[in-house]
Design an enzyme around this catalytic site. Structure first.
Site, PDB file in Angstrom:
ATOM      1  N   LYS A 170     -27.108  -5.671  -7.865  1.00 13.25           N
ATOM      2  CA  LYS A 170     -26.295  -6.715  -8.477  1.00 13.25           C
ATOM      3  C   LYS A 170     -24.841  -6.379  -8.182  1.00 13.25           C
ATOM      4  CE  LYS A 170     -24.056  -8.272 -12.573  1.00 13.25           C
ATOM      5  NZ  LYS A 170     -22.834  -8.393 -11.759  1.00 13.25           N
ATOM      6  N   GLY A 208     -18.467   1.455 -12.911  1.00 13.68           N
ATOM      7  CA  GLY A 208     -17.714   0.426 -13.620  1.00 13.68           C
ATOM      8  C   GLY A 208     -16.992   1.022 -14.808  1.00 13.68           C
ATOM      9  N   VAL A 218     -18.990  -0.454 -20.498  1.00 12.26           N
ATOM     10  CA  VAL A 218     -20.239  -1.004 -19.958  1.00 12.26           C
ATOM     11  C   VAL A 218     -21.175   0.127 -19.547  1.00 12.26           C
ATOM     12  CG1 VAL A 218     -21.262  -2.428 -18.145  1.00 12.26           C
ATOM     13  CG2 VAL A 218     -19.115  -3.123 -19.207  1.00 12.26           C
ATOM     14  N   GLY A 219     -20.617   1.170 -18.955  1.00 13.86           N
ATOM     15  CA  GLY A 219     -21.427   2.296 -18.519  1.00 13.86           C
ATOM     16  C   GLY A 219     -22.205   2.945 -19.650  1.00 13.86           C
ATOM     17  N   GLU A 247     -20.847   6.318 -13.105  1.00 12.21           N
ATOM     18  CA  GLU A 247     -19.499   6.708 -12.701  1.00 12.21           C
ATOM     19  C   GLU A 247     -18.547   5.704 -13.324  1.00 12.21           C
ATOM     20  OE1 GLU A 247     -18.586   9.412 -11.453  1.00 12.21           O
ATOM     21  OE2 GLU A 247     -20.569  10.163 -10.908  1.00 12.21           O
ATOM     22  N   CYS A 264     -10.738   4.036  -9.308  1.00 12.98           N
ATOM     23  CA  CYS A 264     -11.047   4.920 -10.438  1.00 12.98           C
ATOM     24  C   CYS A 264     -10.350   6.260 -10.288  1.00 12.98           C
ATOM     25  CB  CYS A 264     -12.551   5.098 -10.576  1.00 12.98           C
ATOM     26  SG  CYS A 264     -13.377   5.721  -9.114  1.00 12.98           S
ATOM     27  N   GLU A 288      -7.205   3.642 -19.356  1.00  9.84           N
ATOM     28  CA  GLU A 288      -7.210   3.252 -17.950  1.00  9.84           C
ATOM     29  C   GLU A 288      -6.685   1.825 -17.804  1.00  9.84           C
ATOM     30  OE1 GLU A 288     -10.196   3.823 -14.218  1.00  9.84           O
ATOM     31  OE2 GLU A 288     -11.052   2.833 -15.969  1.00  9.84           O
TER      32      GLU A 288
END
Length: 488
Positions: free
Chosen positions: A180, A233, A237-238, A255, A289, A390
């Site tokens: 996805k 991401g 969400v991770g 990651e 990142c 971030e």
């Protein structure tokens, strides 16, 4: 004829066929350089579409795993060749869809080719070890076994390199894939998957389903026939991906974010440090990142460094990534632009001094794009939001310290631990930094945003699930160890 009427519709790739979503609904992919330009239409897929892709991958894996690693590697070599033949088209699409400059996009696509060739070679490396047995008449050894169907969820900031560095090892070690891609770069992803198709991979080995995170992403997390999930991401969400995978016993690899520092010691080569800070923090519009976000400078050279930094940044050209004059393109989406502008407002509100930039760029020709000026804050303290969270944009926070010990303390004073760099000529400073810095990637006299495909990559603290990607470390995630005991 309007742009909208000539924009192409891109389909899902399931079981070796390009197919529309079951609900026949599509979304548009908008160019961040010009919001009036539609790069293409992508499928707004359903859970039924995902189920079909997973079923195809599950069936295909039965035969795919039986092939030798060398044979699977040969397929990856073919994919690499096809992508190389289409490198300009893929790179131009990436620039139009995501915003990074064309040279950066072409470099990333070339990196994808190199990753495929690296993992193609992995098909000829060992997949086990002989272990001495206490029984003199027995043979004991290990084998690496594929996991099954791997769900791949990728972000928009590296729409070629990240999908490939996940798919290539998954495939060469005998797994099949359902990917996805991010909505913002799904057209680029479709062009990459087309190269896999043209290389002749068996039907069902690689499948792509586009759609929302709440339906397709969550569907991958919850699907009982997906044995493992690899995700890159945001940390929010991770964590949800990890919790969902853990709940049903699936293997997962995360990651996530970074708040990466560069330390500029009193003895640093300031010109080198300035160049690396700008490159590490502002290339790709800061949307990496591993991008430099915090610039921690010893007081003895703080003013000199700051002056050189602002002077260089003032020379950067912001514009459409397809223009040869452009150094920095737009943010990847309106949402990301608004996020960056919100953080800039927070920095000002919390007392940091806006030293340079900080505004949306709306000059003629750019007014319909998601452009923001490269931004530098002075008088930043470690407790400020812009020093802790971030931003994922071209924002640098300057923090003054007196000693290297203080610099390391500030550098570690965040929840993330992905990458970090230091500029110094002193071997003692280097060794202290290597030992004390809480990051998965540490670099000496080089920018923070540098990752080599043959080396393990991943973070500490909340930057990852503590697994590693790339290089030979990838085998640890994409396989299980089977111990074999044989006695005649």
């Amino acid at each position: 004829m309007t742009v909208e009427t000539i924009a192409k519709t891109y389909l899902n790739y399931i079981n070796g066929e390009w197919v529309a979503s079951s609900n026949q609904e599509v979304d548009s992919s908008i160019s961040p350089a010009n919001s009036k330009e539609i790069v293409g239409y992508i499928q707004r897929s359903t859970k039924e579409d995902l189920d079909e892709a997973v079923a195809a991958a599950k069936i295909a894996q039965i035969q795919w795993r039986k092939l030798s690693g060398v044979t699977r590697g040969d397929f990856l070599y073919k994919v690499a060749n096809v992508i190389e033949q289409n490198i300009d088209d893929i790179a131009e699409t990436m620039t139009r869809e995501m915003g990074k400059t064309f040279p950066e996009a072409k470099g990333e696509t070339a990196r994808g080719v190199a990753i495929l060739r690296y993992y193609a070679g992995e098909g000829m490396r060992k997949v086990g070890d002989v272990i001495p047995s206490t029984d003199a008449d027995a043979l004991m050894f290990t084998q690496r076994a594929p996991l099954g169907v791997v769900g791949v969820i990728t972000p928009w900031n590296f729409p070629v390199a990240i999908p490939i560095w996940k798919m290539a090892p998954a495939l060469v070690y005998g797994n099949t894939v359902v990917i996805k891609p991010a909505h913002e770069t799904a057209v680029t992803a479709a062009k990459v998957i087309k190269c896999f198709a043209e290389a002749g991979l068996p039907a069902g080995v690689v499948n792509m389903v586009t759609g929302s995170g709440t339906i397709i992403g969550q569907g991958i997390v919850d699907h009982p026939d997906i044995a493992a999930i690899t995700f890159t991401g945001s940390d929010q969400v991770g964590k949800a991906v990890g919790q969902g995978a853990l709940a049903r016993g699936a293997k997962y690899q995360l990651e996530m974010g970074g708040k990466n520092p560069v330390i500029v010691a009193a003895d640093a080569d300031l010109d080198l440090a300035v160049e690396a800070t700008i490159s590490g923090g502002l290339r790709s519009t800061g949307q990496k990142c591993t991008a430099t976000s915090r610039v921690i400078v010893q007081s003895a050279v703080y003013e000199a460094f700051k002056e050189k930094l602002v002077e260089k940044i003032a020379q950067l050209k912001v514009g459409n990534g397809l223009s040869g004059e452009t150094w920095m393109g737009p943010c990847a989406s309106e949402k990301q632009l608004n996020t960056v502008l919100t953080y800039i407002e927070k920095g000002i509100a919390e007392g940091a001094t806006l030293l340079y930039g900080g505004q949306r760029v709306v000059e003629p020709g750019l007014e319909n794009g998601f452009y923001v000026e490269p931004t530098v804050f002075d008088q930043v303290t470690s407790d400020m939001t812009i020093a802790q969270e971030e931003i994922f944009g071209p924002v640098l926070a300057l923090i003054k310290v007196n000693t290297l010990e203080e610099a390391l303390e500030v550098a570690n004073d965040v929840k993330f631990g992905l990458s970090a760099s230091i500029f110094t000529k002193d071997i003692g400073n280097m060794l202290s930094f290597i030992k004390e810095m809480e990051a998965g990637l540490v670099r000496i006299n080089s920018e923070s945003a540098g990752v080599e495909l043959q080396a393990p990559f991943g973070g500490m603290k909340q930057s990852s699930s503590h697994s590693r990607e790339q290089g030979q470390a990838a085998i640890e995630f994409f396989t299980s160890i089977k111990t074999v005991f044989v006695k005649a």
